[in-house]
Motif scaffolding. Structure first.
Motif, PDB file in Angstrom:
ATOM      1  N   ILE A  51      32.926  67.108   5.418  1.00 60.08           N
ATOM      2  CA  ILE A  51      32.575  68.152   4.449  1.00 60.08           C
ATOM      3  C   ILE A  51      33.835  68.740   3.822  1.00 60.08           C
ATOM      4  CG2 ILE A  51      31.566  70.461   4.198  1.00 60.08           C
ATOM      5  CD1 ILE A  51      29.580  69.623   6.446  1.00 60.08           C
ATOM      6  N   ALA A  52      34.874  68.936   4.602  1.00 57.69           N
ATOM      7  CA  ALA A  52      36.111  69.556   4.134  1.00 57.69           C
ATOM      8  C   ALA A  52      36.955  68.627   3.260  1.00 57.69           C
ATOM      9  CB  ALA A  52      36.932  70.048   5.325  1.00 57.69           C
ATOM     10  N   SER A  53      36.487  67.420   2.986  1.00 60.69           N
ATOM     11  CA  SER A  53      37.259  66.488   2.162  1.00 60.69           C
ATOM     12  C   SER A  53      37.217  66.847   0.674  1.00 60.69           C
ATOM     13  CB  SER A  53      36.791  65.047   2.394  1.00 60.69           C
ATOM     14  OG  SER A  53      35.452  64.898   1.949  1.00 60.69           O
ATOM     15  N   THR A  54      36.393  67.813   0.299  1.00 57.89           N
ATOM     16  CA  THR A  54      36.378  68.314  -1.076  1.00 57.89           C
ATOM     17  C   THR A  54      36.817  69.780  -1.050  1.00 57.89           C
ATOM     18  OG1 THR A  54      34.097  69.123  -1.022  1.00 57.89           O
ATOM     19  CG2 THR A  54      34.411  66.802  -1.639  1.00 57.89           C
ATOM     20  N   PRO A  55      37.349  70.291  -2.161  1.00 53.06           N
ATOM     21  CA  PRO A  55      37.771  71.700  -2.179  1.00 53.06           C
ATOM     22  C   PRO A  55      36.625  72.673  -1.861  1.00 53.06           C
ATOM     23  CG  PRO A  55      38.695  70.545  -4.062  1.00 53.06           C
ATOM     24  CD  PRO A  55      37.744  69.600  -3.393  1.00 53.06           C
ATOM     25  N   LYS A  59      36.316  75.167   1.583  1.00 51.27           N
ATOM     26  CA  LYS A  59      36.009  76.601   1.576  1.00 51.27           C
ATOM     27  C   LYS A  59      34.809  76.911   2.465  1.00 51.27           C
ATOM     28  CE  LYS A  59      37.730  77.452  -3.068  1.00 51.27           C
ATOM     29  NZ  LYS A  59      37.346  77.712  -4.457  1.00 51.27           N
ATOM     30  N   MET A  60      33.802  76.051   2.417  1.00 50.75           N
ATOM     31  CA  MET A  60      32.594  76.258   3.206  1.00 50.75           C
ATOM     32  C   MET A  60      32.888  76.186   4.711  1.00 50.75           C
ATOM     33  SD  MET A  60      28.932  74.468   2.395  1.00 50.75           S
ATOM     34  CE  MET A  60      29.363  72.874   3.017  1.00 50.75           C
ATOM     35  N   VAL A  61      33.646  75.182   5.130  1.00 55.19           N
ATOM     36  CA  VAL A  61      33.978  75.036   6.550  1.00 55.19           C
ATOM     37  C   VAL A  61      34.857  76.202   6.997  1.00 55.19           C
ATOM     38  CG1 VAL A  61      35.170  73.610   8.261  1.00 55.19           C
ATOM     39  CG2 VAL A  61      33.711  72.523   6.541  1.00 55.19           C
ATOM     40  N   HIS A  62      35.815  76.591   6.173  1.00 58.48           N
ATOM     41  CA  HIS A  62      36.687  77.718   6.503  1.00 58.48           C
ATOM     42  C   HIS A  62      35.866  78.991   6.686  1.00 58.48           C
ATOM     43  CE1 HIS A  62      39.495  81.060   5.791  1.00 58.48           C
ATOM     44  NE2 HIS A  62      40.338  80.299   6.466  1.00 58.48           N
ATOM     45  N   LYS A  97      43.298  76.875  10.004  1.00 61.07           N
ATOM     46  CA  LYS A  97      43.863  75.936   9.042  1.00 61.07           C
ATOM     47  C   LYS A  97      43.086  74.641   9.229  1.00 61.07           C
ATOM     48  CE  LYS A  97      47.356  76.092   6.927  1.00 61.07           C
ATOM     49  NZ  LYS A  97      47.566  76.273   5.502  1.00 61.07           N
ATOM     50  N   ILE A  98      42.151  74.395   8.336  1.00 61.55           N
ATOM     51  CA  ILE A  98      41.276  73.226   8.454  1.00 61.55           C
ATOM     52  C   ILE A  98      42.100  71.933   8.419  1.00 61.55           C
ATOM     53  CG2 ILE A  98      39.340  71.969   7.424  1.00 61.55           C
ATOM     54  CD1 ILE A  98      38.570  74.742   8.553  1.00 61.55           C
ATOM     55  N   GLU A  99      43.048  71.869   7.484  1.00 61.21           N
ATOM     56  CA  GLU A  99      43.823  70.645   7.300  1.00 61.21           C
ATOM     57  C   GLU A  99      44.598  70.248   8.559  1.00 61.21           C
ATOM     58  OE1 GLU A  99      43.569  73.418   5.517  1.00 61.21           O
ATOM     59  OE2 GLU A  99      44.524  73.178   3.569  1.00 61.21           O
ATOM     60  N   GLU A 100      45.129  71.235   9.284  1.00 64.01           N
ATOM     61  CA  GLU A 100      45.894  70.945  10.502  1.00 64.01           C
ATOM     62  C   GLU A 100      45.053  71.094  11.766  1.00 64.01           C
ATOM     63  OE1 GLU A 100      48.107  73.568   8.660  1.00 64.01           O
ATOM     64  OE2 GLU A 100      48.822  71.943   7.405  1.00 64.01           O
ATOM     65  N   ASP A 101      43.835  71.561  11.616  1.00 67.63           N
ATOM     66  CA  ASP A 101      42.886  71.718  12.719  1.00 67.63           C
ATOM     67  C   ASP A 101      43.428  72.594  13.846  1.00 67.63           C
ATOM     68  OD1 ASP A 101      40.629  71.570  14.262  1.00 67.63           O
ATOM     69  OD2 ASP A 101      40.771  69.414  14.673  1.00 67.63           O
TER      70      ASP A 101
END
Length: 115
Positions: A51-55, A59-62, A97-101
Motif C-alpha cells: 500500500i505504501a508504494s504510492t504517495p 500517507k494512509m499507512v503513516h 518512518k515507513i520507508e525505513e520501517d
C-alpha cells in the motif's frame, strides 16, 4: 536488559500485534525520568509495504500507524502497563518512518519511573 524493560517491550509488542497483525521485530526502550522512549524496528506488514508504494498509500499507512495507536492509548493504556510502571500513563507521542520501517514512541508517565 532489565526485567522491567523486557516486560514493558512485551506489552507494546502484544498490543501492536493484536491491532495490526504484526508486532515489531525488535524494540529498544530506555527509561528517562518520567518517560519511556522506545525505538521499534520491523513494524510494517507486507500488505502495508505494498500500500505504501504510492504517495497516497504512504500517507494512509503513516496515519494508521500513528493516529490509530495514539487514539488507542488515549482511550485506555495497554493492560498491565500502569501496574508494571507503578504510575499513570499521561501521554503517548509516536511517529514512524515507513520507508525505513522504524518507529519511535515516547510514553509520558505521571511520576518518575525507574529501571
Amino acid at each position: 536488559m532489565s526485567k522491567k524493560v523486557h516486560e514493558f517491550n512485551d506489552i507494546i509488542r502484544k498490543l501492536r500485534k493484536d491491532i495490526f497483525g504484526k508486532g515489531p521485530e525488535r524494540i529498544h526502550t530506555v527509561f528517562v525520568e518520567n518517560m519511556a522512549v522506545s525505538t521499534l524496528y520491523g513494524n510494517i506488514t507486507p500488505t502495508e509495504k505494498f500500500i505504501a508504494s504510492t504517495p497516497e498509500g504512504l500517507k494512509m499507512v503513516h496515519a494508521a500507524r500513528t493516529r490509530m495507536i495514539q487514539d488507542l492509548y488515549t482511550k485506555s493504556p495497554p493492560e498491565g502497563m500502569e501496574e508494571l510502571m507503578g504510575t499513570k500513563l499521561l501521554h503517548l507521542f509516536s511517529d514512524i518512518k515507513i520507508e525505513e520501517d522504524f518507529a519511535i514512541s515516547v510514553f509520558v508517565f505521571e511520576d518518575n519511573i525507574s529501571d
